[in-house]
Design an enzyme around this catalytic site. Structure first.
Site, PDB file in Angstrom:
ATOM      1  N   ILE A 378       0.816  -1.224   0.000  1.00 17.30           N
ATOM      2  CA  ILE A 378       0.000   0.000   0.000  1.00 17.30           C
ATOM      3  C   ILE A 378       0.842   1.262   0.000  1.00 17.30           C
ATOM      4  CG2 ILE A 378      -2.014  -1.072   1.069  1.00 17.30           C
ATOM      5  CD1 ILE A 378      -1.081   0.007   3.765  1.00 17.30           C
ATOM      6  N   GLY A 384      11.539   0.587   3.723  1.00 19.12           N
ATOM      7  CA  GLY A 384      11.068  -0.500   2.864  1.00 19.12           C
ATOM      8  C   GLY A 384       9.599  -0.328   2.543  1.00 19.12           C
ATOM      9  N   ASP A 497       7.497  16.083  14.599  1.00 23.04           N
ATOM     10  CA  ASP A 497       7.097  16.031  13.186  1.00 23.04           C
ATOM     11  C   ASP A 497       5.585  15.881  13.066  1.00 23.04           C
ATOM     12  OD1 ASP A 497       7.372  16.072  10.453  1.00 23.04           O
ATOM     13  OD2 ASP A 497       7.965  13.975  10.265  1.00 23.04           O
TER      14      ASP A 497
END
Length: 734
Positions: A378, A384, A497
């Protein structure tokens, strides 16, 4: 002539439905005093002469209090387009009035609440513990909030519109149903605390489990202090519902408060309970000479023993003292022989472990690879691929999960950083924080397994559904994010973040904070930029002090939260549009701020500006933000006041300056650039032939020109705002 006159009068009487004696069928006379017969009102009839009222047609009714001249009416149709917003154990419902009111104005709403998923498989009534705000029956407005629901429970809410004749109709109820599942939630406050044995230095307490535990109670926290000395308190913990508190002063009054903790966190403290210790015993030893020596020895021994026990058993029974502390650091205090530690569980940085594998296995559960079925890719992560799949643990049902995999050929540093995120995530347990299921480290590929969020990242989801949600739904999303950030802040974790791209959203529109990797350097983040002090940070979301001095705190997370608010209300618009990072830094330092998004409630924009205060100590805390959003959700009318659209231009310091001809050479070129070229001819035909003229366009003008799609309106108005911002080289001043 007289005969002709009489015939004319008779004819008129027949036409009007009245006669000198009786009314003919289809007409009625409510009282003998009525001067003439009246035609039966709509949806009623009479087949007989001399009727004093008309009967209602089938499926139509009349109340006793309705006058006979009033039309017969029927129950309303079902309400339409019902939507829900789940917030832990509260649900907010909103709907549109029925298409057919049945011909009456006295429409109100009734909410039926059913709890589903019982062992019998049937739904049952919710019970009296559920509260409805403002009420369950006789609702006049088209929204309601249900509170005090059970956690992790399936509910069905049936919203029925009723009017004055609904109770006369034998037909089936007309309603719209909404199915929801509540989230995990903290337990309700403890209501009953009893005192047991009382001695001169101790008090025994017992209490009942909370009425709504909302999960398994992991432990209780007992807070106590001497009366009128609240600034110095002690906290001890217990896994049982009883405890003996020692080390108290004789003949002294103490205040006790108790709260419970589940996996979702602590509930609220109970009310204050006041108990008093016994006075000093008058009995004394005949040998008084040894008392001072014994007293000193015992005192020293007790203090040393308390210190040792405090270190060894601090996880089970720790005392804390509330003291005035620097918000940037945690301090340890001694008070009455107790070591003082923070009251909440604290985040532990996994990078402090010499062996990163130890941190992973301490905070994350190891999963056998055979339990995982990978179904499809997805997305791509930093290390990765990201896949969706299913997890089947022994003795449990299979359920969907998201799987992050570590790419082949990784370095040891990449493996450490990859699993570092799991070590962080595994320490959190909150309904608005992405939940870690476990890790696979004993076979390849190395994997991190989390809960699956059907709607993906929040920014992408909002862009796909531009303009499709109500303000209440957007506020519900923001409330969830703020609740998750409050939990992280309480844990002592700074996210660094926080952005809409790092929020995930599920099928129930529940938002969860994710991406706990900014303890690492953001080398691969396209939104990050190098700063003068080294390293990379996401400039558009980062507070000025964090950009300039690398000062990351919960207050800098609050600044980022304000940017997330702006992203949500503007449906995924890019903060500061196409301004360069350097221009953003310069504009923010000079005091400019993002303008309010289109159709933004004034209360939300004011909260954004509060989050963007230059002085970090002036910004609201996350618990204050959660409280404010809760108030807005409970009072939806407070969201109807929008920021004055006419103030947007003056706020941007545009004054009367033109947009400047350097940006675009023509209106057509500008519209083509923003992929709105289809409207060029319409703009030109209506006199908007220059960029100076376009600068004055308002939202109302766009609607008049036939730009009816919300997404197109937003795109055009955002582009105009961006050009005005570029003109003044910044944003809205505080």
């Amino acid at each position: 002539t007289d005969d002709q006159s009489r015939m004319n009068i008779c004819w008129k009487n027949l036409v009007s439905g009245s006669s000198l004696a009786v009314c003919r069928p289809g007409f009625f006379k409510a009282s003998p005093q009525s001067p003439s017969c009246s035609k039966c009102p709509p949806h009623s009839y009479t087949h007989e002469e001399a009727s004093t009222s008309c009967l209602c047609e089938e499926h139509y009714f009349r109340r006793e209090s309705d006058p006979p001249t009033m039309a017969c009416t029927r129950p309303p149709s079902a309400p339409r387009n019902a939507i829900s917003n789940v917030n832990e154990t509260s649900v907010f419902l909103e709907w549109i009035p029925p298409a057919d009111t049945g011909g009456r104005k006295d429409v109100s709403y009734y909410i039926a609440c059913k709890k589903c998923g019982s062992p019998s498989g049937l739904c049952e009534a919710c019970g009296s513990h559920v509260r409805y705000l403002p009420q369950q029956i006789g609702l006049k407005n088209t929204s309601v909030m249900m509170v005090d629901l059970l956690a992790h429970t399936n509910y069905t809410f049936e919203i029925e519109a009723v009017n004055g004749v609904s109770d006369q109709s034998p037909a089936a109820r007309q309603y719209v149903a909404v199915n929801v599942t509540t989230n995990q939630a903290a337990p309700s406050p403890i209501s009953i605390v009893k005192k047991g044995k009382i001695a001169k230095n101790s008090i025994s307490l017992s209490w009942q489990e909370p009425d709504r535990p909302n999960g398994i109670i992991l432990e209780y926290e007992i807070k106590y202090f001497e009366k009128d000395q609240e600034t110095s308190y002690t906290i001890i913990k217990s896994k049982k519902t009883k405890i003996t508190v020692n080390g108290l002063k004789p003949a002294s009054t103490y205040i006790f408060q108790i709260r419970a903790r589940t996996a979702a966190g602590y509930g609220g403290f109970s009310r204050r309970f006041e108990f008093e210790t016994s006075p000093v015993s008058v009995a004394a030893s005949s040998d008084q000479s040894q008392i001072p020596i014994i007293a000193v020895s015992v005192t020293v021994g007790v203090i040393l023993l308390a210190v040792v026990i405090g270190f060894l058993l601090s996880g089970r029974r720790c005392g804390y003292s509330k003291a005035k502390q620097d918000p940037e650091e945690e301090k340890m205090h001694f008070h009455n022989g107790h070591i003082k530690l923070p009251g909440l569980r604290t985040y532990i940085d996994p990078h402090t472990y010499e062996d990163p594998n130890q941190a992973v296995h301490e905070f994350a559960k190891e999963i056998e690879a055979s339990c995982i079925t990978i179904e499809r890719v997805i997305g791509a992560g930093e290390f990765g691929e990201v896949c969706s799949g299913r997890l089947k643990l022994p003795g449990k049902r299979e359920f969907p999960v998201a799987i992050k995999t570590l790419k082949v050929g990784y370095t040891e540093k990449q493996r450490r950083d990859f699993l570092g995120e799991a070590s962080i995530m595994g320490q959190f347990d909150h309904p608005n924080i992405i939940h870690l299921e476990g890790v696979v480290t004993k076979s390849k590929p190395v994997m991190i397994v989390t809960e699956y969020m059907e709607n993906g990242s929040l920014d992408t989801f909002l862009k796909k559904n531009d303009g499709q949600f109500t303000v209440i739904q957007l506020v519900g999303m923001l409330r969830g994010i703020a609740s998750g950030m409050k939990y992280l802040s309480d844990m002592g974790y700074v996210h660094r973040d926080l952005a809409a791209r790092n929020i995930l959203i599920n099928s129930n529109l529940v938002c969860k904070v994710s991406d706990f990797g900014l303890s690492r350097v953001l080398e691969d983040d396209p939104e990050a930029a190098y700063t003068t002090r080294g390293g990379k940070i996401p400039i558009r979301w980062t507070a000025p002090e964090a950009i300039a001095f690398r000062k990351f705190t919960s207050a800098s997370d609050v600044w980022s939260y304000g940017i997330v608010m702006w992203e949500v209300v503007s449906y995924g618009e890019r903060p500061y549009w196409e301004m360069t990072n350097q221009d953003v830094i310069k504009a923010v330092e000079e005091g400019y701020r993002l303008p309010n998004p289109m159709d933004c409630p004034a209360a939300l924009y004011q909260l954004m500006l509060d989050c963007w205060q230059k002085d970090r100590n002036s910004r609201p805390k996350f618990d204050e933000i959660v409280s404010m959003l809760d108030k807005l959700i409970r009072n939806p009318s407070s969201l109807k006041t929008l920021v004055n659209a006419s103030s947007r231009v003056s706020n941007l310091l545009v004054e009367h300056s033109p947009l400047g001809s350097g940006a675009y050479r023509s209106v057509g070129e500008w519209l083509e650039a923003i992929k709105m070229g289809r409207y060029t001819e319409i703009f030109m035909e209506n006199g908007y032939s220059s960029m100076d003229a376009v600068a004055q366009v308002t939202l109302e003008d766009l609607r008049r020109l036939g730009v009816t799609l919300v997404g197109h309106q937003k795109k055009i108005m955002s582009s105009l705002q961006e050009m005005k911002v570029q003109l003044v080289n910044g944003m809205v001043p505080l």
